[in-house]
Design an enzyme around this catalytic site. Sequence first.
Site, mmCIF file in Angstrom:
data_model
loop_
_atom_site.group_PDB
_atom_site.id
_atom_site.type_symbol
_atom_site.label_atom_id
_atom_site.label_comp_id
_atom_site.label_asym_id
_atom_site.label_seq_id
_atom_site.Cartn_x
_atom_site.Cartn_y
_atom_site.Cartn_z
ATOM 1 N N LYS A 170 12.956 19.315 46.021
ATOM 2 C CA LYS A 170 13.901 18.378 45.524
ATOM 3 C C LYS A 170 13.327 17.880 44.271
ATOM 4 C CE LYS A 170 16.843 19.049 48.770
ATOM 5 N NZ LYS A 170 16.359 20.334 48.929
ATOM 6 N N ASP A 171 14.188 17.295 43.411
ATOM 7 C CA ASP A 171 13.610 16.980 42.125
ATOM 8 C C ASP A 171 13.044 15.789 42.079
ATOM 9 O OD1 ASP A 171 15.983 18.316 40.044
ATOM 10 O OD2 ASP A 171 16.721 18.306 41.937
ATOM 11 N N ARG A 172 11.988 15.678 41.287
ATOM 12 C CA ARG A 172 10.960 14.556 41.082
ATOM 13 C C ARG A 172 11.929 13.419 40.407
ATOM 14 N NH1 ARG A 172 6.041 13.371 36.956
ATOM 15 N NH2 ARG A 172 5.759 11.256 37.490
ATOM 16 N N LYS A 210 13.103 9.984 49.315
ATOM 17 C CA LYS A 210 11.925 9.496 48.085
ATOM 18 C C LYS A 210 12.526 9.302 46.689
ATOM 19 C CE LYS A 210 11.327 14.454 46.989
ATOM 20 N NZ LYS A 210 11.854 14.294 45.464
#
Length: 412
Positions: free
Chosen positions: A78-80, A49
């Site tokens: 997980k980080d955006r 992503k």
Amino acid sequence: MCLFFFLKSLNSRGDFMKLRMKPEDFIVEEIVDFDKISGNKCYLYKLTKRNIESLRAFSYISKKFRIPLRDIGYCGLKDRHALTTQYVSIPKKYGKFSLDEPNLKLELIGESKFLLLGDLEGNRFTITVRGLKKEDIPKMKENLKYLEFGAPNYFDSQRFGSVFDKKFISKEVIKGNYEEAVKILLTKYKKSEKKIIKDLKRFIAKNWGDWNKIWNYIEKNNIKARLYVNMVKELKESGDYKKALSYVDDRLKKIFVAAYQSYLWNECVKELLSKYIPEEDRVYYEYECGTLMFYKKMDEDIFNMLKDKKFPTIAPDIEYSGEEKKIIEKILKNEGVGIKDLNNIGDLGRFIYSERKILSIPKNLKIGDFEEDELNKGKYKITLSYELEKGSYATIIIKRAFLGVKTKKRKR
């Protein structure tokens, strides 16, 4: 539009260094032990992503393929603002799926058991730092020489999204300040929140205590956010701040408790390290909750003593002893609470005992060259890649790598 993420230093000179100017500047790859997650009840997918929150990606997959959200297994969030790769499991009864969209890709790679949070081994990071001044490069090279000694394994800013003005919702509850806890929830906001919610919170702050007026505002503007609607309705009817907190969902409650417990752990580790790090080798960074102490370098004998050492989280039902007890008692005294007071957390949850390594030591560390930064004229960039154990924060290593370089924190 480029997105900036900044850090902030107390010991700072020069221009700002920049992290996450684009998602590809912050690459995260999940590390799992495929033998440990082996199984045949689920299909295993690799999810890639870009600039999307994990939970939002899961929700999209759930709706698109009509899979209950609870049946999507995963090892971590997980980080955006990053380009991330992680693994998800979906029971075989739903069939096989694939997805290939510009910012979201789901690829079938095999079979597995149903994934749980504990199945994560660690993460691999590839991070590009930009906006560096040429005159700061010698200082940075000196910092990077000692990066193999790692950094304090602090919980970083991502853990403290519920903290405003250094106030913790769970601490206010512990001290019986239910009104203050509710006030933080109903009036404080981040820059990233939706305008309708920010406007609501501003209105509540301006009209605090006039719950009929606030309720009329909610009805007039057709606000549907369940948490705020239910809390304001309760306050309008009973004025009971403690009861209003009962409408907070369990996920948020855990976040509030974890934030305060993580802060206490940070303070304990800072106190412990101060016994081993000479004052001339200390550097301090500001963050949401106060300051974090880092070391420029560490004596090798001390490093070998600390590298595998753990420090416990503070929980009210545990008997501590020795050095740990002294440090914990000092930190709690500074906070104005006793260890048994932590039982006064109400229905927010409880403080859970665990042990966490004192140091975060990057593995398979690779340091690139300083190069001209194509996004910042006249400045330089460098790329670092390394692996960390689960629960450790990549941004802590970045702070350690750029000690003394002026940085700026992104507004919330």
